[in-house]
Design a protein around this motif. Structure first.
Motif, mmCIF file in Angstrom:
data_model
loop_
_atom_site.group_PDB
_atom_site.id
_atom_site.type_symbol
_atom_site.label_atom_id
_atom_site.label_comp_id
_atom_site.label_asym_id
_atom_site.label_seq_id
_atom_site.Cartn_x
_atom_site.Cartn_y
_atom_site.Cartn_z
ATOM 1 N N ALA A 1 13.310 9.146 -3.002
ATOM 2 C CA ALA A 1 13.380 9.038 -1.890
ATOM 3 C C ALA A 1 12.807 9.739 -0.866
ATOM 4 C CB ALA A 1 14.960 8.475 -1.269
ATOM 5 N N ARG A 2 13.018 11.143 -0.830
ATOM 6 C CA ARG A 2 12.342 12.063 -0.136
ATOM 7 C C ARG A 2 10.952 11.968 -0.043
ATOM 8 N NH1 ARG A 2 14.796 17.852 -0.317
ATOM 9 N NH2 ARG A 2 16.869 16.485 -0.382
ATOM 10 N N VAL A 3 10.236 12.133 -1.477
ATOM 11 C CA VAL A 3 8.658 11.671 -1.213
ATOM 12 C C VAL A 3 8.554 10.583 -0.708
ATOM 13 C CG1 VAL A 3 6.881 11.268 -3.066
ATOM 14 C CG2 VAL A 3 8.698 13.117 -3.513
ATOM 15 N N THR A 4 9.165 9.215 -0.893
ATOM 16 C CA THR A 4 8.607 8.243 -0.178
ATOM 17 C C THR A 4 8.705 8.180 1.586
ATOM 18 O OG1 THR A 4 9.740 6.926 -2.192
ATOM 19 C CG2 THR A 4 9.074 5.709 -0.148
ATOM 20 N N VAL A 5 9.800 8.862 1.721
ATOM 21 C CA VAL A 5 9.824 9.125 3.411
ATOM 22 C C VAL A 5 8.790 9.743 3.751
ATOM 23 C CG1 VAL A 5 11.347 10.264 4.915
ATOM 24 C CG2 VAL A 5 12.351 8.901 3.414
ATOM 25 N N ASN A 6 8.499 10.945 3.090
ATOM 26 C CA ASN A 6 7.290 11.760 3.539
ATOM 27 C C ASN A 6 6.041 10.936 3.528
ATOM 28 O OD1 ASN A 6 8.688 14.147 3.956
ATOM 29 N ND2 ASN A 6 8.422 14.688 1.842
ATOM 30 N N ASP B 1 0.725 -1.318 -0.017
ATOM 31 C CA ASP B 1 -0.010 0.089 0.118
ATOM 32 C C ASP B 1 0.822 1.477 -0.043
ATOM 33 O OD1 ASP B 1 -2.298 -1.683 0.008
ATOM 34 O OD2 ASP B 1 -2.508 -1.309 2.285
ATOM 35 N N LEU B 2 1.880 1.168 0.622
ATOM 36 C CA LEU B 2 2.968 2.368 0.963
ATOM 37 C C LEU B 2 3.751 2.562 -0.233
ATOM 38 C CD1 LEU B 2 4.105 2.128 4.646
ATOM 39 C CD2 LEU B 2 2.379 3.840 3.634
ATOM 40 N N ILE B 3 4.101 1.403 -0.971
ATOM 41 C CA ILE B 3 4.709 1.662 -2.397
ATOM 42 C C ILE B 3 3.787 2.256 -3.366
ATOM 43 C CG2 ILE B 3 5.733 0.263 -4.247
ATOM 44 C CD1 ILE B 3 6.741 -1.605 -2.144
ATOM 45 N N GLN B 4 2.540 1.821 -3.342
ATOM 46 C CA GLN B 4 1.694 2.240 -4.347
ATOM 47 C C GLN B 4 1.445 3.714 -4.044
ATOM 48 O OE1 GLN B 4 -2.522 0.763 -4.066
ATOM 49 N NE2 GLN B 4 -2.514 0.929 -6.384
ATOM 50 N N GLU B 5 1.214 4.031 -2.988
ATOM 51 C CA GLU B 5 0.810 5.593 -2.530
ATOM 52 C C GLU B 5 2.291 6.432 -2.920
ATOM 53 O OE1 GLU B 5 -0.176 8.429 1.226
ATOM 54 O OE2 GLU B 5 -0.527 6.128 1.338
ATOM 55 N N SER B 6 3.472 5.825 -2.525
ATOM 56 C CA SER B 6 4.604 6.772 -3.051
ATOM 57 C C SER B 6 4.811 6.781 -4.511
ATOM 58 C CB SER B 6 5.951 5.676 -2.452
ATOM 59 O OG SER B 6 5.890 5.697 -1.155
ATOM 60 N N PHE B 7 4.382 5.700 -5.286
ATOM 61 C CA PHE B 7 4.393 6.201 -6.680
ATOM 62 C C PHE B 7 3.373 7.166 -7.298
ATOM 63 C CE2 PHE B 7 6.782 2.041 -7.359
ATOM 64 C CZ PHE B 7 7.887 2.535 -8.373
ATOM 65 N N ARG C 1 2.279 9.545 -5.469
ATOM 66 C CA ARG C 1 2.721 10.929 -4.967
ATOM 67 C C ARG C 1 3.736 11.371 -5.811
ATOM 68 N NH1 ARG C 1 2.528 12.560 0.248
ATOM 69 N NH2 ARG C 1 1.066 11.124 0.580
ATOM 70 N N VAL C 2 4.764 10.251 -6.081
ATOM 71 C CA VAL C 2 5.786 10.963 -7.326
ATOM 72 C C VAL C 2 5.062 11.319 -8.607
ATOM 73 C CG1 VAL C 2 7.668 9.786 -8.704
ATOM 74 C CG2 VAL C 2 7.523 9.265 -6.418
ATOM 75 N N PHE C 3 4.274 10.501 -9.180
ATOM 76 C CA PHE C 3 3.705 10.917 -10.457
ATOM 77 C C PHE C 3 2.818 12.343 -10.307
ATOM 78 C CE2 PHE C 3 3.591 6.215 -11.371
ATOM 79 C CZ PHE C 3 4.850 6.190 -11.856
ATOM 80 N N SER C 4 2.181 12.496 -9.185
ATOM 81 C CA SER C 4 1.413 13.840 -8.961
ATOM 82 C C SER C 4 2.174 14.950 -8.900
ATOM 83 C CB SER C 4 0.223 13.659 -7.813
ATOM 84 O OG SER C 4 0.881 13.295 -6.613
#
Length: 204
Positions: A84-89, A57-63, A65-68
């Motif tokens: 990495a920073r986006v994923t950490v957030n 779920d977090l991996i999907q949300e990270s992607f 967020r990256v795309f948006s």
């Protein structure tokens, strides 16, 4: 202050072409980004996700967020560093949702955690319960603010350098040191609360 790298050459960055295509909402570029970045994001999520959350779920949300937010990437640092920073957030946001109150009572610890705590009071524990010690550390870390928890995880458990932490957070080295000092102090207070006689049951 930011930890952006002013010497980063965006033109020579092998990710530049892919980033440009992502900004144009190219679906093939999105699939390529997922394929290339998935191991990178998965490693970050695996070590920084709240224990109540599923990694997928977090991996999907990270992607997502990256795309948006791809329009916010300015090319001042390598693209994977920004990802990495986006994923950490993303992980920090979930941690805030699951923030636990500090452990205050001895009875709140499991048996393995209680054994591990008692072993820390011995100078040379003979039979260290490593699994219990890990659970105790994670329990205490869970009670910290999300940024403090991540900071100590990086510095103490993963042995990242100050420079690596600065790159992940965008903080300068001085801020990393100050926050690390405060985070260790908060962790120590949580540990000392368990040593207090008021947290232990009375024995007869």
């Amino acid at each position: 202050m930011s930890a952006e790298n002013p010497t980063h050459n965006a033109a020579a960055d092998p990710w530049t072409g892919l980033v440009q295509r992502l900004r144009q909402h190219d679906q093939a570029a999105a699939r390529e980004a997922v394929e290339r970045l998935h191991p990178h994001i998965a490693r970050i999520v695996a070590t920084h996700r709240p224990r109540q959350e599923e990694s997928a779920d977090l991996i999907q949300e990270s992607f997502l967020r990256v795309f948006s937010k791809i329009g916010q990437y300015r090319g001042l640092q390598p693209f994977p560093h920004w990802v990495a920073r986006v994923t950490v957030n993303v992980c920090l946001t979930r941690m805030r949702h699951h923030l636990r109150r500090p452990v205050q009572l001895w009875s709140e610890l499991g048996e393995a955690e209680q054994r591990a705590f008692e072993q820390t009071r011995q100078e040379s524990p003979a039979d260290a319960d490593l699994s219990g010690a890990r659970e105790l550390v994670l329990r205490l870390l869970d009670s910290l603010k999300p940024k403090d928890r991540l900071l100590l995880t990086w510095l103490e458990l993963e042995r990242k350098s100050m420079a690596e932490v600065a790159a992940l957070t965008g903080w300068n080295a001085t801020l990393v040191r100050v926050r690390a000092f405060r985070a260790r102090r908060h962790l120590r207070k949580a540990f000392e609360a368990l040593e207090s006689p008021t947290s232990r049951p009375e024995t007869t």
